[in-house]
Structure formats: C-alpha cells, structure tokens
Scaffold this motif. Structure first.
Motif, PDB file in Angstrom:
ATOM      1  N   TYR A  54       1.104  -1.348  -0.064  1.00  0.00           N
ATOM      2  CA  TYR A  54       0.046   0.090  -0.056  1.00  0.00           C
ATOM      3  C   TYR A  54       1.076   1.516   0.418  1.00  0.00           C
ATOM      4  O   TYR A  54       0.925   2.177  -0.751  1.00  0.00           O
ATOM      5  N   TYR A  55       1.864   0.445   0.933  1.00  0.00           N
ATOM      6  CA  TYR A  55       2.443   2.499   0.886  1.00  0.00           C
ATOM      7  C   TYR A  55       3.399   2.762  -0.178  1.00  0.00           C
ATOM      8  O   TYR A  55       3.328   3.680  -1.320  1.00  0.00           O
ATOM      9  N   ALA A  56       4.217   1.191  -1.511  1.00  0.00           N
ATOM     10  CA  ALA A  56       4.323   1.705  -2.401  1.00  0.00           C
ATOM     11  C   ALA A  56       3.521   2.329  -3.407  1.00  0.00           C
ATOM     12  O   ALA A  56       3.596   3.527  -4.928  1.00  0.00           O
ATOM     13  N   LEU A  57       2.378   2.023  -3.281  1.00  0.00           N
ATOM     14  CA  LEU A  57       1.147   2.499  -4.388  1.00  0.00           C
ATOM     15  C   LEU A  57       1.072   3.874  -4.283  1.00  0.00           C
ATOM     16  O   LEU A  57       0.769   4.792  -5.175  1.00  0.00           O
ATOM     17  N   SER A  58       0.454   4.455  -2.968  1.00  0.00           N
ATOM     18  CA  SER A  58       0.053   5.693  -2.537  1.00  0.00           C
ATOM     19  C   SER A  58       1.516   6.931  -2.949  1.00  0.00           C
ATOM     20  O   SER A  58       1.546   7.674  -4.122  1.00  0.00           O
ATOM     21  N   ASP A  59       2.900   6.125  -3.171  1.00  0.00           N
ATOM     22  CA  ASP A  59       4.244   6.508  -3.673  1.00  0.00           C
ATOM     23  C   ASP A  59       3.907   6.938  -4.458  1.00  0.00           C
ATOM     24  O   ASP A  59       4.711   8.123  -5.372  1.00  0.00           O
ATOM     25  N   ARG A  64      -3.570   5.935   4.001  1.00  0.00           N
ATOM     26  CA  ARG A  64      -4.423   5.615   5.073  1.00  0.00           C
ATOM     27  C   ARG A  64      -4.096   3.695   5.432  1.00  0.00           C
ATOM     28  O   ARG A  64      -4.203   3.056   5.778  1.00  0.00           O
ATOM     29  N   GLN A  65      -4.568   2.956   3.767  1.00  0.00           N
ATOM     30  CA  GLN A  65      -4.604   1.314   3.671  1.00  0.00           C
ATOM     31  C   GLN A  65      -3.647   1.170   4.151  1.00  0.00           C
ATOM     32  O   GLN A  65      -3.098  -0.365   4.957  1.00  0.00           O
ATOM     33  N   ALA A  66      -2.122   1.951   4.487  1.00  0.00           N
ATOM     34  CA  ALA A  66      -0.819   1.444   4.414  1.00  0.00           C
ATOM     35  C   ALA A  66      -1.053   1.354   5.925  1.00  0.00           C
ATOM     36  O   ALA A  66      -0.352   0.028   7.023  1.00  0.00           O
TER      37      ALA A  66
END
Length: 572
Positions: free
Chosen positions: A270-275, A291-293
């Motif tokens: 999730y963090y990778a997608l957000s970034d 927020r999902q991360a």
C-alpha cells in the motif's frame, strides 16, 4: 560353577540391552533422515515433528543430527535466533567425529546463517562459511547443492554488509551450482539475487532488465515465485519511471498476497502504491493508499512506522488539510518514540547475551584465580587491620578537635543552603517553563528541517532527469516554504519571546526569522537544520548570526533583557 553361570547370564543381558539400544538409535536415525528429505518443502511440519522428540534422551549422533535439522527448520520458518549455542554444539560434534562430511558442511553453513540472523556483522559470520567452502573445494566431486547454499549465503551476507561486487561474484557461482543440479527453484533465487544486487552496483539498468527477463522463464506457475517476480518488476518499472506498470504490478501483488506463504509486510504494498500516486500528482489515490498502509500495520513498535504517518501528513498538507496533517505528524512522533524504545530494548538484550557469553568463558579463569586472590587478600587484610588501627586512633583525636568547629559552620552552611535552594528552585521553575514551551516546537521544526533537506536533494535529482518536472517540484517547494513561514509567524511571536527568554522586545527590533533562529539556537538544534529552515546555507547562517548579534547588542539595555540573547549567541 553357580557363580560362573550368573556372570554369563548378566553378560548376555547386557549384550541384549546394547543390541536393542542400537536398533532404537538406527530406527530414529532413519526417521531423521526421512524428515531431512522433506525439510525443503515442508519446514513447518518437520519443525512440529522434531518438537515431539526429547534431545536429552537421544544418542550423541542422533542428538547432533536433531540439532542440525531443528536449526534448518527454524531458519526456513523464520523463527528468531537469540543464541547460536545449539548450532555451535552441532558443528563441534561433527568437527570431532565426522569432519568434512555433508552434515559437518551443513552445520558450518548454518552457523554462519544463524550468526547473520542474530545481527552479528564481524568475521565470525564469514569464518564458518569459508570453512565450508574450504572443505568443498578440496573434494574431488563436491555436492552442487552444498556449493549452491554456501555461495548463495556468502553472497547474501556480503550484500547486507555493502560489499556488492563481491556479493555478485558469489551469486554467480551459486547460479552455476544451481544449473549443475538443474534445480529451477535455486536458479530462480540466484537470478533474483543478482537482479537486486545489480540495482545497487550500477546505474545501468540494462543488466538488471536481462536478469528480470530470465526470471520469467523459471516462474513455473509457482505463486511464491510469481510474487517475488512481481515485486522485482514493480521496482524496475518504478526506476524507469513507468509508473502505470508499477501500479499494475503492485495491485497484482495485493491480489495474490493472501495465498503466498513467504511474504513481507502487507503495508509495504500500500505504501508503494501511495508513493507512486504521489509522484503522479494524484493526491486522492495517494492518500487512500497511505491510509490503507497505516491500517495494515501489524507491529505497532516497528521502527519505520513513523514514515507511514509522516507520508500521510505530507499528502494531507499538499491537499491543504493542515489539521489532518498535524494529527498525522503527532502520530509520526509517537510511532518514532515507540521505535526508539524498542531498538534500545533490543540493543540491551544483545548486550546481555554477549555479556552472558563472556561470563561463561571467564568462569574457568575466575575459579583458577580465586584461590590465589583469597590468600593474597588474607595477608593484605591483616596488614591493613594493623595500619587502620593506628590510623583511626590518630584520626579520633583530630575528629574531636574538629567537631566543635564543624558544629558552628554547619548552622551557617544550612542557612546559606536554604537561601541557595530557594534561588535554584526559582531558576529551575523558570527553565522548566521555557523548556515546556520550546518542546512544543522543536520536534516539528527538526522533522521539517530533515524533510526539507531530503526534498531538496530529491529535487536536484529530479531536475537533472526531467527539467519540467523539476521546475514543478521547485514550485511546490516554494509554496511549501511560504506556508511554513506563515506558520512560523504564529509560532514565534513577540509574546512568545517574552515568555521564553524574559525579554521586553521593542517593536520592530526582531524579525520572524530572528525569532526562529534564536529559539532554535537556544534548544541546541544543529546549524545544518537551522540553515534548512531559513532557506540558506551554513556559511550564510554564520553571517546572519553575526548580524543578529550586532543588532541585539545595539538595542541591549538594562531593562529589556537582551543581554540574555547575547549569551545564547555567544555559546553558538
């Protein structure tokens, strides 16, 4: 005659007992051998089976084999190693009784692995693996599987310690051994390690792409391999700025994540997608995945959790939702404090383990020296008693003479102490009030300075690759600095300076930059961070401090308390 018959019967009973024990040992060894063959594919089941045995009831040979299998099973099921005593005893047994055997080589390999998993980085990690290679290189026809494991783990340890070129050589040798054995899983792992290592060795991504293309040939409809391949493809797409493909790969990882046995933390996806969405300037999607991360954090004390909150705060600030951004900043600080406590506890446990090891090694020396110490201490005590008897007799007469003098001085000292305690209490209260107010600002300013410095470095990298994107990034930084300076105007007002430093500032003497600089200097913030907050260099900061000192000196009077500010500037 009767006595001789009794001896014969006893002798036959002993032979029968020994024969039964040997049969039992041989049967158990066969079972351990069978478990060994299943260990690669079913480590959890074998670990459970080993738990049904009682090592103290086994023969020495079976106990050593049990210890080797337990260490391997624990490693393959990702158990934490708090001690290397078990594998050390296994290696010691095989070194004495089966030197150079496959069991001995495997014990050397896992001795290095266990020490590496414990976090040890000195030569004691490499020595067992080098010992295993020394034995294998001397063999006429060494086992390719053992060669693979030894080369692979040597490469992995060198990679962790930053020796990327040496790691590549070992991974290539591991690949050769895997191909000799025609083990497709080991071939896949070798190419995957070469891919990740190549990203750190050179900026040329062509070699990395070659490894990536080859990996696709060895997936074999295996969901574990597919997950690792998607992870590598996502990283490569990200590095080549093919963000849409990177997003696609990360979403596929999410789809198969529940079915993967060996996997990392879900929040990383999730963090990778957000970034990636942040870099695509899609704040809504970026904030959703951020927020999902946070929602998928499994270990609240994991030391990098604060980065997730800080990332969400940056996105919220970019969306002008400063209240939410401030809330995430506070959570980031809380998560960071928890991680510091956990790392300190871990470090203390490591030191305790090392201390216990040192204690056990020194017991023999201590026992040997204890008798000599007792004899020497006894003689010394007798001599000391005689000396002390004479000394205290003389001291007693001196004490009697001084006692009257001390009684008179005591009353005077107590009166002075009460006065000094009252003054000290007043100063401490004032210092605590100042520190309490400053503490509300320092953490935020230090984090902001660190983030600003990292963002500037990132801006330079982006500008060198994409001028237009770099200009947009610089504009975003400029707007962020403007918002920050507006916030500073509300944080360090003339009223704050009165409360912090007890000065009655004349209107217009100190600017908002002056007040910010003084507050950061008073709390010991590094010059590099202060310069970042003031958008200047460390050299220019020296000039600013000199000019500010000159300005304050020109307006210092006995009434306004500016002399205290001169003391702060003098210390820095």
């Amino acid at each position: 005659m009767h006595k001789r018959l009794s001896c014969i019967i006893i002798y036959l009973c002993l032979l029968f007992t020994i024969s039964c024990c040997r049969k039992g040992d041989e049967g158990l060894y066969s079972r351990l051998l069978q478990w060994d063959g299943l260990l690669q594919g079913q480590p959890e089941a074998i670990r459970d089976s080993l738990a049904t045995l009682y090592p103290e009831e086994l023969s020495q040979d079976n106990r050593a084999y049990y210890g080797l299998l337990k260490t391997i099973a624990d490693d393959k099921t990702y158990m934490d190693f708090t001690s290397d005593s078990l594998i050390n005893s296994v290696e010691s047994y095989y070194r004495k009784h089966a030197h150079g055997s496959n069991h001995h080589i495997r014990s050397l390999i896992y001795q290095g692995i266990v020490r590496s998993r414990k976090g040890i980085t000195d030569s004691t990690v490499y020595q067992p693996l080098k010992g295993a290679l020394h034995i294998l290189y001397k063999q006429k026809d060494p086992d390719p599987t053992l060669l693979y494991f030894t080369h692979y783990f040597m490469g992995d340890i060198h990679k962790k310690n930053g020796n990327k070129d040496i790691a590549r050589q070992y991974f290539q040798k591991a690949l050769i051994s895997a191909k000799l054995k025609k083990d497709r899983s080991h071939i896949f792992d070798s190419y995957l390690s070469l891919f990740w290592n190549s990203l750190a060795v050179t900026d040329d991504l062509s070699g990395s792409k070659s490894y990536l293309d080859t990996l696709q040939l060895y997936v074999d409809n295996n969901i574990e391999k597919e997950y690792f391949l998607l992870n590598a493809e996502s990283m490569y797409a990200d590095l080549t700025q093919n963000y849409e493909e990177a997003i696609e790969k990360e979403k596929k990882k999410l789809d198969i994540y529940p079915f993967v046995r060996i996997k990392g933390d879900e929040f990383r996806i999730y963090y990778a997608l957000s970034d990636i969405f942040s870099r695509l300037n899609k704040p809504d999607s970026a904030f959703f995945y951020a927020r999902q991360a946070i929602a998928h954090i499994e270990d609240p004390a994991y030391w990098q959790n604060y980065l997730l909150y800080d990332h969400a705060a940056d996105i919220a600030a970019g969306m002008d939702n400063y209240r939410l951004a401030d809330d995430y900043r506070r959570q980031a600080l809380s998560a960071y404090d928890q991680s510091v406590e956990k790392r300190l506890d871990t470090r203390i446990r490591e030191l305790e383990i090392r201390y216990d090891l040192a204690e056990s090694e020194n017991k023999a020396l201590k026992a040997e020296a204890r008798n000599r110490l007792i004899l020497a201490t006894g003689g010394f005590v007798l001599l000391l008693v005689g000396i002390l008897t004479l000394y205290f007799a003389k001291q007693r007469s001196i004490v009697l003479l001084q006692r009257e003098k001390l009684a008179a001085e005591k009353e005077r000292t107590e009166a002075e102490k009460r006065r000094s305690d009252a003054e000290a209490q007043l100063l401490r209260q004032q210092a605590e009030n100042q520190q309490e107010l400053l503490s509300h600002y320092v953490s935020f300013l230090e984090i902001y300075a660190s983030q600003l410095n990292q963002t500037r470095i990132l801006s330079k990298k982006i500008y060198s690759k994409d001028v237009k994107l770099g200009e947009e990034f610089d504009l975003m930084l400029k707007r962020g600095r403007q918002r920050f300076h507006k916030l500073i105007e509300t944080m360090f007002t003339p009223g704050d300076m009165k409360e912090l430093f007890g000065i009655g500032e004349a209107e217009g003497v100190l600017t908002k930059s002056d007040r910010l600089m003084l507050s950061m200097l008073a709390t010991g913030v590094a010059n590099k961070q202060i310069a970042a907050l003031l958008s200047t260099s460390t050299n220019n900061l020296k000039s600013k401090k000199w000019y500010l000192k000159k300005k304050i000196a020109a307006h210092a009077t006995a009434d306004n308390g500016f002399e205290q500010l001169l003391e702060i500037l003098g210390r820095r």
